[in-house]
Write a protein that holds these residues in place. Structure first.
Motif, PDB file in Angstrom:
ATOM      1  N   LEU A 110       0.828  -1.210   0.000  1.00  0.00           N
ATOM      2  CA  LEU A 110       0.000   0.000   0.000  1.00  0.00           C
ATOM      3  C   LEU A 110       0.863   1.261   0.000  1.00  0.00           C
ATOM      4  CD1 LEU A 110      -3.002   0.741   0.070  1.00  0.00           C
ATOM      5  CD2 LEU A 110      -2.817   0.893   2.558  1.00  0.00           C
ATOM      6  N   TYR A 125       2.119   1.606  -3.417  1.00  0.00           N
ATOM      7  CA  TYR A 125       1.006   2.025  -4.293  1.00  0.00           C
ATOM      8  C   TYR A 125       0.769   3.533  -4.157  1.00  0.00           C
ATOM      9  CZ  TYR A 125      -3.931   2.783  -5.467  1.00  0.00           C
ATOM     10  OH  TYR A 125      -5.109   3.283  -5.968  1.00  0.00           O
ATOM     11  N   ASN A 126       0.741   4.000  -2.933  1.00  0.00           N
ATOM     12  CA  ASN A 126       0.462   5.427  -2.711  1.00  0.00           C
ATOM     13  C   ASN A 126       1.613   6.306  -3.185  1.00  0.00           C
ATOM     14  OD1 ASN A 126      -2.132   5.234  -1.621  1.00  0.00           O
ATOM     15  ND2 ASN A 126      -1.335   4.732   0.413  1.00  0.00           N
ATOM     16  N   ALA A 127       2.828   5.735  -3.192  1.00  0.00           N
ATOM     17  CA  ALA A 127       3.989   6.520  -3.631  1.00  0.00           C
ATOM     18  C   ALA A 127       4.151   6.488  -5.152  1.00  0.00           C
ATOM     19  CB  ALA A 127       5.246   5.973  -2.962  1.00  0.00           C
ATOM     20  N   SER A 128       3.410   5.620  -5.801  1.00  0.00           N
ATOM     21  CA  SER A 128       3.566   5.473  -7.254  1.00  0.00           C
ATOM     22  C   SER A 128       2.839   6.608  -7.986  1.00  0.00           C
ATOM     23  CB  SER A 128       2.985   4.139  -7.716  1.00  0.00           C
ATOM     24  OG  SER A 128       3.660   3.085  -7.096  1.00  0.00           O
ATOM     25  N   VAL A 129       3.495   7.097  -9.057  1.00  0.00           N
ATOM     26  CA  VAL A 129       2.871   8.155  -9.847  1.00  0.00           C
ATOM     27  C   VAL A 129       2.677   7.734 -11.303  1.00  0.00           C
ATOM     28  CG1 VAL A 129       3.645  10.039  -8.369  1.00  0.00           C
ATOM     29  CG2 VAL A 129       5.126   9.253 -10.229  1.00  0.00           C
ATOM     30  N   ILE A 132       1.322   1.906 -10.494  1.00  0.00           N
ATOM     31  CA  ILE A 132       0.057   1.925  -9.735  1.00  0.00           C
ATOM     32  C   ILE A 132      -0.701   0.617  -9.955  1.00  0.00           C
ATOM     33  CG2 ILE A 132      -2.227   2.998  -9.644  1.00  0.00           C
ATOM     34  CD1 ILE A 132      -0.806   5.696 -10.122  1.00  0.00           C
ATOM     35  N   GLU A 133      -0.772   0.165 -11.208  1.00  0.00           N
ATOM     36  CA  GLU A 133      -1.516  -1.069 -11.511  1.00  0.00           C
ATOM     37  C   GLU A 133      -0.833  -2.294 -10.908  1.00  0.00           C
ATOM     38  OE1 GLU A 133      -2.188  -1.188 -15.704  1.00  0.00           O
ATOM     39  OE2 GLU A 133      -3.646   0.441 -15.640  1.00  0.00           O
ATOM     40  N   ALA A 168      -1.518  -2.164  -7.209  1.00  0.00           N
ATOM     41  CA  ALA A 168      -2.956  -2.356  -6.939  1.00  0.00           C
ATOM     42  C   ALA A 168      -3.331  -3.832  -7.068  1.00  0.00           C
ATOM     43  CB  ALA A 168      -3.779  -1.517  -7.914  1.00  0.00           C
ATOM     44  N   ILE A 203      -2.099  -5.663  -4.048  1.00  0.00           N
ATOM     45  CA  ILE A 203      -2.949  -5.380  -2.872  1.00  0.00           C
ATOM     46  C   ILE A 203      -4.256  -6.186  -2.952  1.00  0.00           C
ATOM     47  CG2 ILE A 203      -4.366  -3.577  -1.794  1.00  0.00           C
ATOM     48  CD1 ILE A 203      -2.039  -1.633  -2.519  1.00  0.00           C
ATOM     49  N   VAL A 230     -10.770  -3.445  -0.147  1.00  0.00           N
ATOM     50  CA  VAL A 230      -9.773  -2.969  -1.123  1.00  0.00           C
ATOM     51  C   VAL A 230     -10.158  -1.593  -1.663  1.00  0.00           C
ATOM     52  CG1 VAL A 230      -8.891  -3.413  -3.438  1.00  0.00           C
ATOM     53  CG2 VAL A 230      -8.974  -5.241  -1.798  1.00  0.00           C
ATOM     54  N   LEU A 275      -7.434   1.487  -1.940  1.00  0.00           N
ATOM     55  CA  LEU A 275      -6.880   2.002  -3.197  1.00  0.00           C
ATOM     56  C   LEU A 275      -7.442   3.401  -3.470  1.00  0.00           C
ATOM     57  CD1 LEU A 275      -7.127  -1.270  -5.334  1.00  0.00           C
ATOM     58  CD2 LEU A 275      -5.182  -0.411  -4.069  1.00  0.00           C
ATOM     59  N   ASN A 279      -5.250   6.144  -4.438  1.00  0.00           N
ATOM     60  CA  ASN A 279      -4.237   6.995  -5.070  1.00  0.00           C
ATOM     61  C   ASN A 279      -4.934   7.870  -6.116  1.00  0.00           C
ATOM     62  OD1 ASN A 279      -2.170   8.040  -6.674  1.00  0.00           O
ATOM     63  ND2 ASN A 279      -0.836   6.281  -6.280  1.00  0.00           N
ATOM     64  N   LEU A 322      -3.957   9.218  -8.567  1.00  0.00           N
ATOM     65  CA  LEU A 322      -3.458   9.033  -9.934  1.00  0.00           C
ATOM     66  C   LEU A 322      -3.834   7.659 -10.497  1.00  0.00           C
ATOM     67  CD1 LEU A 322       0.112  10.576  -9.469  1.00  0.00           C
ATOM     68  CD2 LEU A 322      -1.842  11.617 -10.606  1.00  0.00           C
ATOM     69  N   ASP A 323      -4.630   6.912  -9.744  1.00  0.00           N
ATOM     70  CA  ASP A 323      -5.042   5.573 -10.191  1.00  0.00           C
ATOM     71  C   ASP A 323      -6.283   5.700 -11.084  1.00  0.00           C
ATOM     72  OD1 ASP A 323      -5.753   2.954 -10.562  1.00  0.00           O
ATOM     73  OD2 ASP A 323      -5.594   2.390  -8.443  1.00  0.00           O
ATOM     74  N   ASN A 328      -8.020   3.561 -12.497  1.00  0.00           N
ATOM     75  CA  ASN A 328      -9.077   2.567 -12.270  1.00  0.00           C
ATOM     76  C   ASN A 328      -9.928   2.875 -11.040  1.00  0.00           C
ATOM     77  OD1 ASN A 328      -8.246   0.954 -14.470  1.00  0.00           O
ATOM     78  ND2 ASN A 328      -6.559   0.166 -13.207  1.00  0.00           N
ATOM     79  N   TYR A 356      -1.885  15.685  -5.856  1.00  0.00           N
ATOM     80  CA  TYR A 356      -1.384  14.418  -5.314  1.00  0.00           C
ATOM     81  C   TYR A 356      -0.421  14.716  -4.167  1.00  0.00           C
ATOM     82  CZ  TYR A 356       1.408  10.169  -5.020  1.00  0.00           C
ATOM     83  OH  TYR A 356       2.062   9.061  -4.567  1.00  0.00           O
ATOM     84  N   TYR A 379      -0.436  17.357 -10.798  1.00  0.00           N
ATOM     85  CA  TYR A 379      -0.139  16.418 -11.880  1.00  0.00           C
ATOM     86  C   TYR A 379      -1.079  16.640 -13.060  1.00  0.00           C
ATOM     87  CZ  TYR A 379       3.336  13.255  -9.873  1.00  0.00           C
ATOM     88  OH  TYR A 379       4.499  12.731  -9.389  1.00  0.00           O
ATOM     89  N   ASN A 434       1.646  10.510 -16.711  1.00  0.00           N
ATOM     90  CA  ASN A 434       1.362  11.357 -15.548  1.00  0.00           C
ATOM     91  C   ASN A 434       2.567  12.273 -15.328  1.00  0.00           C
ATOM     92  OD1 ASN A 434      -0.952   9.840 -15.281  1.00  0.00           O
ATOM     93  ND2 ASN A 434      -0.152   8.559 -13.610  1.00  0.00           N
TER      94      ASN A 434
END
Lengths: 321, 176
Positions: free
Chosen positions: A237, A240-244, A249-250, A253, A256, B23, B27, B29, B31-32, B34, B46, B63, B129
């Motif tokens: 997690l 994931y939160n640090a990913s840009v 991110i995928e 995710a 997770i 979940v 989740l 973020n 920038l996600d 989905n 962000y 961003y 991004n």
């Protein structure tokens, strides 16, 4: 007086006919000689020895009261009869096959007991037993009881051995603590299987303890697995939160989501094993109560009592906390 | 003491279940693609949610999310100047190099304008991004407030044509 005399002879006659022809030996016990203790104590110890001798069920015993009556009728003084010859003479008068005589002495704080069983027919000493005892005079009672068995070449009951080992006071105190169903239930409430142990039901005790330990072990294992997965998910997690970028991110995710599925599974297992452990625990309590020691009705905590307020009788239930 | 242990035992079993966070709640973020409820390309803060103490500063990044063939942006941001104070504004990664084309205007209270242009010898545009800028705010009064992109914000391609912006994310600040 003549009637009594006839009755005594009749009893003696019937006694001889009844038991004389059987293989069971007839025995009489002379009052033990007191050497350093008073006659009253010696008499009490003789009584206890005679009672215990009767419990061995290996011979027919002439009741001491009856023996005294017969000897009195014969004009024989039991007091002072300490020799083998005297014992044989008394035995002959009583028509018994064996006579038991003995002496209880005291030197300082040490007691000695010497017993002897003599054959009336041959006059030979068939068995002798000697015991040296240190302690309170009360302890002699247990020694006399054990000697009764040993003189008959029998192994004393476990209870007597325990009584000797623990001391009479502690043993009797333990005996008064009656085991109860509530006691068994309370113990099983504390530790699964403990109540069954208390009731003497060792197989059930091991079963409940083993089952409980197994379920708890499985539950702990599931919890450990859950914690490990939780730790992995927390790390994923953070990433994931640090990913840009979308690809990162995928990736995280997906990780997770997979970990979440495993977490749900581990949590379901934990719940299942915990409920199983709790159910076993409850069953163990019920079993401890149902299969607990049988109690006397008098010892049940239920009383029929008069209620002065309602002016009627009712059942009162109480439990000691 | 027996009853104390028994009660503990009962609580032990009752507590033998873990709370598993769903979940969807994890989740988040911004920038996600989905998970977010806006379409791309979009301007995004962000992170986008801040729980801070009064007087405490916090940092957010701007961003351009899910862009294709982007050359430059002109971002207009507004915030409640009675609750937030802009402390600092730094260049992101869109306009880099020794002389980046990165301009800001913070003269109007509660409003920020940022212009940033991508310059590279290899290509004239960029995808994905992209971090445009970093903003550092501090809270000056207790309460909830938002940081918003204004609709006048623009994304441009190498031919200086406007790229349709389909989403604007919102930043939410809770000052306690």
């Amino acid at each position: 007086m003549n009637v009594i005399k006839i009755l005594i002879y009749l009893y003696f006659f019937l006694f001889s006919i009844t038991y004389g022809q059987s293989e069971i030996t007839t025995v009489a016990v002379l009052d033990f000689e007191a050497r350093g203790i008073n006659a009253l104590e010696a008499g009490t110890l003789t009584d206890r020895f005679t009672s215990e001798l009767n419990n061995t069920n290996t011979m027919r015993l002439v009741e001491r009261g009856m023996m005294a009556d017969i000897l009195e009728e014969q004009g024989f003084q039991q007091t002072g009869c300490t020799t083998d010859e005297c014992a044989v003479e008394v035995g002959a008068l009583l028509g018994v096959q064996k006579m038991i005589s003995g002496a209880i002495g005291k030197i300082g704080s040490t007691y000695t007991i010497d017993l002897k069983m003599v054959s009336v027919q041959t006059g030979a000493t068939e068995e002798t037993k000697s015991v040296t005892y240190m302690g309170k005079v009360d302890g002699l009672i247990t020694e006399m009881e054990i000697l009764a068995w040993e003189l008959m070449k029998l192994k004393p009951p476990q209870a007597l051995v325990l009584k000797k080992r623990m001391g009479a006071e502690a043993y009797l105190s333990q005996q008064t603590k009656q085991k109860t169903k509530i006691g068994a239930m309370t113990r099983s409430l504390l530790i699964p299987g403990y109540g069954q142990f208390y009731s003497g039901n060792k197989k059930s005790a091991f079963f409940f303890m083993g089952t409980q330990v197994a379920f708890l072990g499985l539950a702990l294992n599931s919890q450990s697995k859950f914690n490990s997965l939780q730790s992995d998910q927390d790390a994923a997690l953070l990433s994931y939160n640090a990913s840009v970028t979308q690809s990162d991110i995928e990736t995280y995710a997906t990780k997770i989501i997979n970990l979440d599925s495993d977490l749900q599974s581990a949590n379901d297992q934990l719940t299942l094993f915990s409920i199983s452990a709790a159910s076993t625990w409850v069953l163990n309590i019920l079993h401890a109560y149902i299969s607990g020691p049988d109690e006397d009705l008098a010892s049940l905590p239920v009383y029929l009592a008069y209620n002065p307020v309602s002016r009627g009788f009712g059942l009162t239930w109480s439990i000691t906390l | 003491m027996k009853y104390f242990f028994s009660i503990l035992f009962v609580f032990f079993f009752l507590s033998c279940e873990n709370d598993v966070t769903g979940v969807d709640d994890l989740l988040d973020n911004p920038l996600d693609e989905n998970q977010v409820d806006y379409d791309v390309p979009a301007f995004v803060f962000y992170p986008s949610l801040f729980d801070v103490s009064l007087g405490q500063s916090f940092q957010t990044q701007i961003y351009a999310m899910g862009v294709e063939n982007l050359r430059g942006v002109n971002v207009l941001i507004e915030y409640d100047e009675t609750k937030l104070s802009l402390q600092n504004l730094n260049n992101g990664s869109l306009a880099d190099g020794t002389n980046p084309l990165f301009f800001t205007d913070t003269d109007t209270p509660g409003r920020i304008e940022i212009s940033s242009v991508y310059m590279s010898a290899d290509s004239g545009s960029v995808d994905g991004n992209l971090k445009i800028a970093e903003l550092i705010f501090s809270t000056i009064s207790i309460g909830s407030s938002t940081i918003d992109f204004m609709n006048e914000s623009e994304m441009l391609d190498p031919d200086d044509n406007l790229i349709e912006i389909k989403g604007f994310a919102q930043g939410v600040v809770n000052a306690n």
